[in-house]
Design a protein around this motif. Structure first.
Motif, PDB file in Angstrom:
ATOM      1  N   GLU A  53       0.855  -1.191   0.000  1.00 39.42           N
ATOM      2  CA  GLU A  53       0.000   0.000   0.000  1.00 39.42           C
ATOM      3  C   GLU A  53       0.887   1.235   0.000  1.00 39.42           C
ATOM      4  OE1 GLU A  53      -3.407  -0.243  -0.180  1.00 39.42           O
ATOM      5  OE2 GLU A  53      -2.971  -2.383  -0.359  1.00 39.42           O
ATOM      6  N   LYS A  54       0.475   2.250  -0.780  1.00 35.47           N
ATOM      7  CA  LYS A  54       1.280   3.467  -0.869  1.00 35.47           C
ATOM      8  C   LYS A  54       0.364   4.670  -1.025  1.00 35.47           C
ATOM      9  CE  LYS A  54       5.337   5.533  -1.942  1.00 35.47           C
ATOM     10  NZ  LYS A  54       6.565   5.489  -1.233  1.00 35.47           N
ATOM     11  N   GLN A  55       0.602   5.688  -0.210  1.00 36.08           N
ATOM     12  CA  GLN A  55      -0.096   6.953  -0.348  1.00 36.08           C
ATOM     13  C   GLN A  55       0.739   7.837  -1.266  1.00 36.08           C
ATOM     14  OE1 GLN A  55      -3.169   7.874   0.893  1.00 36.08           O
ATOM     15  NE2 GLN A  55      -2.910   9.680  -0.394  1.00 36.08           N
ATOM     16  N   LEU A  56       0.233   8.116  -2.451  1.00 36.61           N
ATOM     17  CA  LEU A  56       0.905   8.995  -3.406  1.00 36.61           C
ATOM     18  C   LEU A  56       0.215  10.356  -3.381  1.00 36.61           C
ATOM     19  CD1 LEU A  56       1.248   6.404  -6.323  1.00 36.61           C
ATOM     20  CD2 LEU A  56       3.003   7.095  -4.685  1.00 36.61           C
ATOM     21  N   LEU A  57       0.777  11.310  -4.061  1.00 37.89           N
ATOM     22  CA  LEU A  57       0.198  12.657  -4.077  1.00 37.89           C
ATOM     23  C   LEU A  57      -1.243  12.673  -4.564  1.00 37.89           C
ATOM     24  CD1 LEU A  57       3.183  14.714  -5.530  1.00 37.89           C
ATOM     25  CD2 LEU A  57       2.372  14.674  -3.167  1.00 37.89           C
ATOM     26  N   ILE A  58      -1.601  11.762  -5.450  1.00 42.87           N
ATOM     27  CA  ILE A  58      -2.921  11.763  -6.067  1.00 42.87           C
ATOM     28  C   ILE A  58      -3.895  10.777  -5.455  1.00 42.87           C
ATOM     29  CG2 ILE A  58      -2.270  12.694  -8.311  1.00 42.87           C
ATOM     30  CD1 ILE A  58      -2.133   9.468  -8.869  1.00 42.87           C
ATOM     31  N   GLY A  59      -3.456  10.038  -4.439  1.00 40.68           N
ATOM     32  CA  GLY A  59      -4.364   9.107  -3.795  1.00 40.68           C
ATOM     33  C   GLY A  59      -3.661   7.883  -3.232  1.00 40.68           C
ATOM     34  N   HIS A  60      -4.483   6.988  -2.697  1.00 44.37           N
ATOM     35  CA  HIS A  60      -3.983   5.762  -2.077  1.00 44.37           C
ATOM     36  C   HIS A  60      -4.093   4.612  -3.083  1.00 44.37           C
ATOM     37  CE1 HIS A  60      -2.877   3.341   1.374  1.00 44.37           C
ATOM     38  NE2 HIS A  60      -3.751   2.450   0.939  1.00 44.37           N
ATOM     39  N   PHE A  61      -3.015   3.818  -3.201  1.00 44.64           N
ATOM     40  CA  PHE A  61      -2.950   2.746  -4.183  1.00 44.64           C
ATOM     41  C   PHE A  61      -2.318   1.497  -3.592  1.00 44.64           C
ATOM     42  CE2 PHE A  61      -2.815   6.676  -6.534  1.00 44.64           C
ATOM     43  CZ  PHE A  61      -3.654   6.448  -7.613  1.00 44.64           C
ATOM     44  N   THR A  62      -2.647   0.361  -4.200  1.00 46.75           N
ATOM     45  CA  THR A  62      -1.868  -0.853  -4.014  1.00 46.75           C
ATOM     46  C   THR A  62      -0.969  -0.909  -5.241  1.00 46.75           C
ATOM     47  OG1 THR A  62      -3.729  -1.938  -2.927  1.00 46.75           O
ATOM     48  CG2 THR A  62      -1.938  -3.357  -3.725  1.00 46.75           C
ATOM     49  N   ILE A  63       0.345  -0.954  -5.013  1.00 46.37           N
ATOM     50  CA  ILE A  63       1.296  -0.964  -6.117  1.00 46.37           C
ATOM     51  C   ILE A  63       2.304  -2.086  -5.899  1.00 46.37           C
ATOM     52  CG2 ILE A  63       1.046   1.499  -6.574  1.00 46.37           C
ATOM     53  CD1 ILE A  63       3.749   1.944  -5.227  1.00 46.37           C
ATOM     54  N   ALA A  64       3.079  -2.366  -6.914  1.00 40.00           N
ATOM     55  CA  ALA A  64       4.183  -3.325  -6.836  1.00 40.00           C
ATOM     56  C   ALA A  64       5.361  -2.718  -7.582  1.00 40.00           C
ATOM     57  CB  ALA A  64       3.785  -4.661  -7.455  1.00 40.00           C
ATOM     58  N   GLY A  65       6.542  -2.838  -7.014  1.00 39.92           N
ATOM     59  CA  GLY A  65       7.734  -2.355  -7.702  1.00 39.92           C
ATOM     60  C   GLY A  65       7.965  -3.169  -8.963  1.00 39.92           C
ATOM     61  N   ILE A  66       8.515  -2.523  -9.986  1.00 41.83           N
ATOM     62  CA  ILE A  66       8.899  -3.250 -11.193  1.00 41.83           C
ATOM     63  C   ILE A  66      10.410  -3.130 -11.356  1.00 41.83           C
ATOM     64  CG2 ILE A  66       6.685  -3.167 -12.392  1.00 41.83           C
ATOM     65  CD1 ILE A  66       7.741  -0.817 -14.042  1.00 41.83           C
ATOM     66  N   TYR A  67      11.008  -4.227 -11.764  1.00 39.16           N
ATOM     67  CA  TYR A  67      12.454  -4.332 -11.873  1.00 39.16           C
ATOM     68  C   TYR A  67      12.781  -4.909 -13.238  1.00 39.16           C
ATOM     69  CZ  TYR A  67      11.614  -4.169  -6.899  1.00 39.16           C
ATOM     70  OH  TYR A  67      11.157  -3.811  -5.655  1.00 39.16           O
ATOM     71  N   TYR A  68      13.871  -4.448 -13.809  1.00 35.02           N
ATOM     72  CA  TYR A  68      14.293  -5.029 -15.063  1.00 35.02           C
ATOM     73  C   TYR A  68      14.708  -6.462 -14.784  1.00 35.02           C
ATOM     74  CZ  TYR A  68      16.519  -6.140 -19.338  1.00 35.02           C
ATOM     75  OH  TYR A  68      16.844  -6.779 -20.495  1.00 35.02           O
ATOM     76  N   GLY A  69      14.184  -7.389 -15.551  1.00 39.59           N
ATOM     77  CA  GLY A  69      14.352  -8.812 -15.292  1.00 39.59           C
ATOM     78  C   GLY A  69      15.772  -9.313 -15.285  1.00 39.59           C
ATOM     79  N   LYS A  70      16.651  -8.744 -16.088  1.00 38.67           N
ATOM     80  CA  LYS A  70      18.013  -9.246 -16.192  1.00 38.67           C
ATOM     81  C   LYS A  70      18.931  -8.688 -15.103  1.00 38.67           C
ATOM     82  CE  LYS A  70      21.566  -9.973 -19.695  1.00 38.67           C
ATOM     83  NZ  LYS A  70      21.931  -9.702 -21.076  1.00 38.67           N
ATOM     84  N   SER A  71      18.908  -7.372 -14.912  1.00 43.00           N
ATOM     85  CA  SER A  71      19.832  -6.739 -13.971  1.00 43.00           C
ATOM     86  C   SER A  71      19.223  -6.511 -12.591  1.00 43.00           C
ATOM     87  CB  SER A  71      20.290  -5.390 -14.531  1.00 43.00           C
ATOM     88  OG  SER A  71      19.202  -4.480 -14.578  1.00 43.00           O
ATOM     89  N   GLY A  72      17.906  -6.552 -12.488  1.00 44.30           N
ATOM     90  CA  GLY A  72      17.253  -6.261 -11.212  1.00 44.30           C
ATOM     91  C   GLY A  72      17.153  -4.776 -10.915  1.00 44.30           C
ATOM     92  N   GLN A  73      17.519  -3.925 -11.867  1.00 47.46           N
ATOM     93  CA  GLN A  73      17.448  -2.484 -11.676  1.00 47.46           C
ATOM     94  C   GLN A  73      15.997  -2.048 -11.487  1.00 47.46           C
ATOM     95  OE1 GLN A  73      19.258  -0.238 -14.826  1.00 47.46           O
ATOM     96  NE2 GLN A  73      18.596   1.723 -14.019  1.00 47.46           N
ATOM     97  N   VAL A  74      15.762  -1.190 -10.493  1.00 49.80           N
ATOM     98  CA  VAL A  74      14.418  -0.665 -10.244  1.00 49.80           C
ATOM     99  C   VAL A  74      14.040   0.270 -11.384  1.00 49.80           C
ATOM    100  CG1 VAL A  74      12.992   0.729  -8.707  1.00 49.80           C
ATOM    101  CG2 VAL A  74      14.718  -0.808  -7.753  1.00 49.80           C
ATOM    102  N   LEU A  75      12.866   0.034 -11.971  1.00 53.63           N
ATOM    103  CA  LEU A  75      12.395   0.865 -13.075  1.00 53.63           C
ATOM    104  C   LEU A  75      11.241   1.771 -12.675  1.00 53.63           C
ATOM    105  CD1 LEU A  75      12.415  -1.734 -15.971  1.00 53.63           C
ATOM    106  CD2 LEU A  75      14.056   0.095 -15.565  1.00 53.63           C
ATOM    107  N   GLY A  76      10.483   1.381 -11.662  1.00 53.79           N
ATOM    108  CA  GLY A  76       9.307   2.144 -11.274  1.00 53.79           C
ATOM    109  C   GLY A  76       8.332   1.251 -10.534  1.00 53.79           C
ATOM    110  N   TRP A  77       7.050   1.353 -10.884  1.00 54.80           N
ATOM    111  CA  TRP A  77       6.038   0.546 -10.212  1.00 54.80           C
ATOM    112  C   TRP A  77       4.879   0.230 -11.141  1.00 54.80           C
ATOM    113  CZ3 TRP A  77       6.842   5.711  -9.236  1.00 54.80           C
ATOM    114  CH2 TRP A  77       5.765   6.568  -9.454  1.00 54.80           C
ATOM    115  N   LYS A  78       4.079  -0.736 -10.722  1.00 49.96           N
ATOM    116  CA  LYS A  78       2.861  -1.101 -11.432  1.00 49.96           C
ATOM    117  C   LYS A  78       1.688  -0.815 -10.500  1.00 49.96           C
ATOM    118  CE  LYS A  78       0.381  -4.869 -13.660  1.00 49.96           C
ATOM    119  NZ  LYS A  78       0.387  -6.257 -14.081  1.00 49.96           N
ATOM    120  N   TYR A  79       0.670  -0.143 -11.034  1.00 47.48           N
ATOM    121  CA  TYR A  79      -0.549   0.086 -10.262  1.00 47.48           C
ATOM    122  C   TYR A  79      -1.358  -1.210 -10.241  1.00 47.48           C
ATOM    123  CZ  TYR A  79       0.084   5.162 -10.337  1.00 47.48           C
ATOM    124  OH  TYR A  79       0.555   6.439 -10.161  1.00 47.48           O
TER     125      TYR A  79
END
Length: 134
Positions: A53-79
């Motif tokens: 769960e994450k409170q963002l500026l525009i509201g409350h969401f359930t999100i999941a982090g997204i990572y590049y599959g090969k390197s594991g680098q954080v890319l952002g999130w999925k709503y």
């Protein structure tokens, strides 16, 4: 040699593997804690982390982090879920921080009944924006 299509591809800035096509962009007007971000309807070569769960500026969401599959680098999130119905259009979409992706031009070429893929690296997305290349 027939050039059947040219596509802009957003790729990992470490290994250049594709993450999304330009046609998958839903919005370029998102802001992440580390800068500007884009919303994509589809993404590939990603791993999706645990939901939280994450409170963002525009509201409350359930999100999941997204990572590049090969390197594991954080890319952002999925709503995963918007707790406000006005934000429900974001559900299932991906937010990718643009400073960690690059634009590449993907050429799909058909020659002698063989499919060839030609990747031409352009430059970091941030530089594209400075130069006004969209």
């Amino acid at each position: 040699m027939a050039n059947l299509a040219d596509h802009r591809v957003y790729s990992c800035n470490n290994c250049w593997n594709p993450i999304a096509f330009k046609d998958d962009i839903l919005s370029k007007s998102f802001i992440a804690s580390s800068g500007q971000a884009y919303m994509f309807r589809n993404a590939t070569n990603l791993k999706i982390g645990d939901k939280f769960e994450k409170q963002l500026l525009i509201g409350h969401f359930t999100i999941a982090g997204i990572y590049y599959g090969k390197s594991g680098q954080v890319l952002g999130w999925k709503y995963i879920r918007a707790h406000d119905q006005r934000q429900a259009y974001k559900e299932g979409n991906y937010i990718t921080i643009i400073i960690i992706i690059i634009i590449m031009y993907y050429k799909y070429v058909l020659q002698d009944k063989s499919t060839l893929f030609d990747w031409n690296w352009n430059c970091f997305l941030g530089l594209n924006q400075i130069l006004g290349i969209d």
